[in-house]
Write a protein that holds these residues in place. Structure first.
Motif, short mmCIF file in Angstrom:
data_model
loop_
_atom_site.label_atom_id
_atom_site.label_comp_id
_atom_site.label_asym_id
_atom_site.label_seq_id
_atom_site.Cartn_x
_atom_site.Cartn_y
_atom_site.Cartn_z
N THR A 169 0.83 -1.20 0.00
CA THR A 169 0.00 0.00 0.00
C THR A 169 0.86 1.26 0.00
O THR A 169 0.47 2.30 -0.54
CB THR A 169 -0.94 0.00 1.22
OG1 THR A 169 -1.74 -1.19 1.20
CG2 THR A 169 -1.86 1.21 1.21
N LEU A 188 1.36 2.99 -3.40
CA LEU A 188 0.25 3.55 -4.17
C LEU A 188 0.41 5.07 -4.30
O LEU A 188 1.18 5.70 -3.57
CB LEU A 188 -1.08 3.21 -3.47
CG LEU A 188 -1.46 1.73 -3.42
CD1 LEU A 188 -2.70 1.53 -2.56
CD2 LEU A 188 -1.70 1.18 -4.83
N SER A 206 -3.89 6.15 2.13
CA SER A 206 -4.10 4.71 1.99
C SER A 206 -3.49 3.94 3.15
O SER A 206 -4.15 3.10 3.77
CB SER A 206 -3.51 4.21 0.66
OG SER A 206 -4.14 4.81 -0.43
N GLY A 217 -4.96 -4.20 -7.43
CA GLY A 217 -4.54 -2.92 -6.88
C GLY A 217 -3.78 -2.06 -7.88
O GLY A 217 -4.03 -0.85 -7.96
N TYR A 218 -2.87 -2.67 -8.66
CA TYR A 218 -1.99 -1.90 -9.54
C TYR A 218 -2.44 -1.92 -10.99
O TYR A 218 -2.46 -0.89 -11.67
CB TYR A 218 -0.56 -2.42 -9.44
CG TYR A 218 0.10 -2.12 -8.10
CD1 TYR A 218 0.64 -0.88 -7.83
CD2 TYR A 218 0.16 -3.10 -7.12
CE1 TYR A 218 1.24 -0.60 -6.61
CE2 TYR A 218 0.76 -2.83 -5.90
CZ TYR A 218 1.30 -1.58 -5.65
OH TYR A 218 1.88 -1.33 -4.44
N VAL A 260 -6.01 0.52 -2.74
CA VAL A 260 -5.94 -0.29 -1.53
C VAL A 260 -7.10 -1.27 -1.46
O VAL A 260 -6.96 -2.37 -0.92
CB VAL A 260 -5.92 0.63 -0.28
CG1 VAL A 260 -7.21 1.42 -0.14
CG2 VAL A 260 -5.65 -0.18 0.98
N LEU A 279 -5.94 -4.29 -3.49
CA LEU A 279 -4.94 -5.05 -2.76
C LEU A 279 -5.58 -5.88 -1.66
O LEU A 279 -5.34 -7.09 -1.53
CB LEU A 279 -3.90 -4.10 -2.16
CG LEU A 279 -2.85 -3.52 -3.10
CD1 LEU A 279 -2.04 -2.45 -2.39
CD2 LEU A 279 -1.93 -4.62 -3.63
#
Length: 499
Positions: free
Chosen positions: A286, A289, A295, A432-433, A439, A442
């Motif tokens: 996290t 990010l 986050s 997440g990415y 977050v 994730l």
């Protein structure tokens, strides 16, 4: 001594057979009586253990709180020392010591109480050696922290504080084995009192060393060391002086079958560490990010709430481990099975209650941690994921406790590895990415890993042959020194008869 499961009374159907095991309950009334008996057994063990674990967790929280009043650098450095380095080593040491839950619980159930002291000494030997292998993490904490990108102004004091609390790590080599020794015999009230007194003493020493003696952060480290060794020595003295049935003096038998014991210890450590590192990894991910501050902050608040529930369920984990191992050692497969069912049902109810409370207070509970409106809004947005996590975490520790009680650590370690690191973690990274869910992605992916693990463990539990587990327990007691051919075990003071 353990109370009878249930006595026959006038006009009631007998629930206990001649062998001391449950008969198959018939009707809601019979099931309700089993439920009440097992509930009393569970919380008589799990309550005090949960209180002790809560006090141990609070020692870290109190230390960080005192560090926060010394300055931002001290706060950051001590947080890294305690929450990263010590959490890593604490989890590994706890996992290595969890093998003792299996053996001590099964030996006590089988009536081989004299072997508990031998197993405890064997575990102490292994844990002291483990301390030697883990100590470089403490000694070289500063260069390790620099290597992972930590700034010098934080890495240097964090390394100093980590080195200063190295004695506390060594105290765990006594704390965990004596703790498991007492848990197996349900002598847990002493553990609760020790934990409470240690927490109160730690608070007083922190105040004394910082504000009276003026030692600053050094005083915090000294207090942590004294608290750790005070707890270790108190438990050891109680075992040696007041537990004569299980403690028969120093024994050469502690060095026998040590490689088999080490393998079970490593399986326990891997099983537990895979869970601890999995949860820690989401915080690390996290931090990369775009909106990292909000986050990480909102996630940390949610994880703090989840941690308090986890402390309670560590007690439940230990209690069901004791119940299963004791009943398997006594040759009571139905009693072991029913204790699992009752504990799962109660844990599920507690998890549902936690979900209701979190969702009902989703816009309010973050006020405890922050005054920032954007942070409170971010926490409220994550609260449904927190609720799902708490629900799953109410079931998973119970099954892990059953695994420890039955000696299934190796199987659970493989399941954890597959569900967490092959399925859950990659899915979380993708959501997440790649999918840009941040977050939520994730955490959602990692929740999917926990859910899959829980389903697989429930399936393993459903397929368990409890009669076969009893047979395996008997074989383990025979193989690992429960009693030799002559019915005796050797000590430093000569040969003496076994029980």
């Amino acid at each position: 001594m353990e109370a009878p499961l249930l006595e026959r009374s006038s006009g009631e159907v007998q629930l206990i057979g001649d062998d001391g095991d449950y008969l198959a309950p018939k009707g809601l009334g019979a099931w309700w009586r089993v439920f009440c008996v097992e509930t009393a057994k569970l919380w008589r063990i799990g309550g005090p253990i949960g209180l002790q674990i809560l006090c141990q967790y609070s020692v870290t929280s109190v230390s960080i709180a005192f560090a926060g009043h010394l300055g931002d650098v001290e706060l950051s450095a001590f947080t890294i020392a305690l929450s990263v380095v010590c959490t890593f080593s604490f989890g590994f040491m706890l996992g290595m010591g969890s093998a003792l839950e299996t053996l001590c619980g099964q030996a006590y159930g089988a009536g081989q109480v004299h072997m508990l002291g031998v197993y405890m000494q064997r575990s102490m030997i292994i844990l002291f050696v483990t301390c030697i292998f883990v100590s470089p993490l403490y000694i070289f904490a500063t260069p390790i922290l620099k290597l992972v990108g930590q700034q010098d102004e934080i890495a240097y004091p964090a390394g100093v504080y980590t080195l200063m609390i190295l004695p506390q790590l060594c105290s765990l080599a006594i704390v965990f084995p004596t703790q498991k020794f007492l848990q197996a015999q349900s002598k847990v009230s002493m553990l609760a009192w020790t934990g409470a007194i240690a927490l109160i003493s730690h608070c007083f020493m922190c105040w004394l060393f910082i504000y009276v003696f003026g030692w600053g952060a050094t005083g915090l480290a000294v207090s942590i060391d004294i608290t750790g060794w005070g707890t270790a020595l108190a438990q050891l003295v109680y075992v040696v002086v007041w537990c004569k049935d299980g403690w028969k003096g120093l024994s050469w038998s502690a060095f026998q079958e040590i490689w088999s014991f080490l393998r079970l210890s490593l399986e326990s450590a891997v099983m537990l560490c895979l869970e601890v590192w999995y949860i820690m990894s989401i915080i690390i991910l996290t931090g990369h990010l775009d909106n990292a501050v909000t986050s990480v902050g909102s996630l940390s608040i949610c994880m703090s709430i989840d941690a308090w529930q986890t402390m309670v369920f560590i007690g439940v984990n230990a209690a069901i481990s004791v119940r299963v191992s004791n009943e398997l050692g006594k040759g009571r497969p139905r009693a072991a099975k029913y204790s699992v069912y009752v504990t799962l049902f109660q844990s599920l109810l507690i998890g549902i209650l936690c979900v209701v409370v979190i969702l009902a207070t989703r816009n309010k509970f973050s006020i405890i941690f922050t005054d920032s409106k954007p942070m409170q809004k971010a926490v409220a947005h994550l609260s449904p994921l927190l609720g799902i996590t708490m629900l799953l975490n109410s079931i998973q520790p119970v099954i892990s406790g059953v695994a420890i009680g039955g000696g299934w650590q190796g199987l659970v370690a493989y399941i954890n590895l597959a569900c967490y690191y092959i399925f859950g973690l990659p899915l979380g990274i993708i959501l997440g990415y790649v999918a840009h869910l941040g977050v939520e992605g994730l955490w959602g992916g990692m929740i999917a890993g926990i859910a899959l693990q829980t389903l697989l463990l429930l399936f393993v539990l459903y397929k368990t042959n409890w009669n076969k587990e009893v047979d395996q327990t008997t074989e383990r007691m025979r193989k690992w020194g429960g009693q030799d051919i002559n019915g005796s075990e050797k000590s430093f003071h000569g040969d003496k008869g076994g029980h």
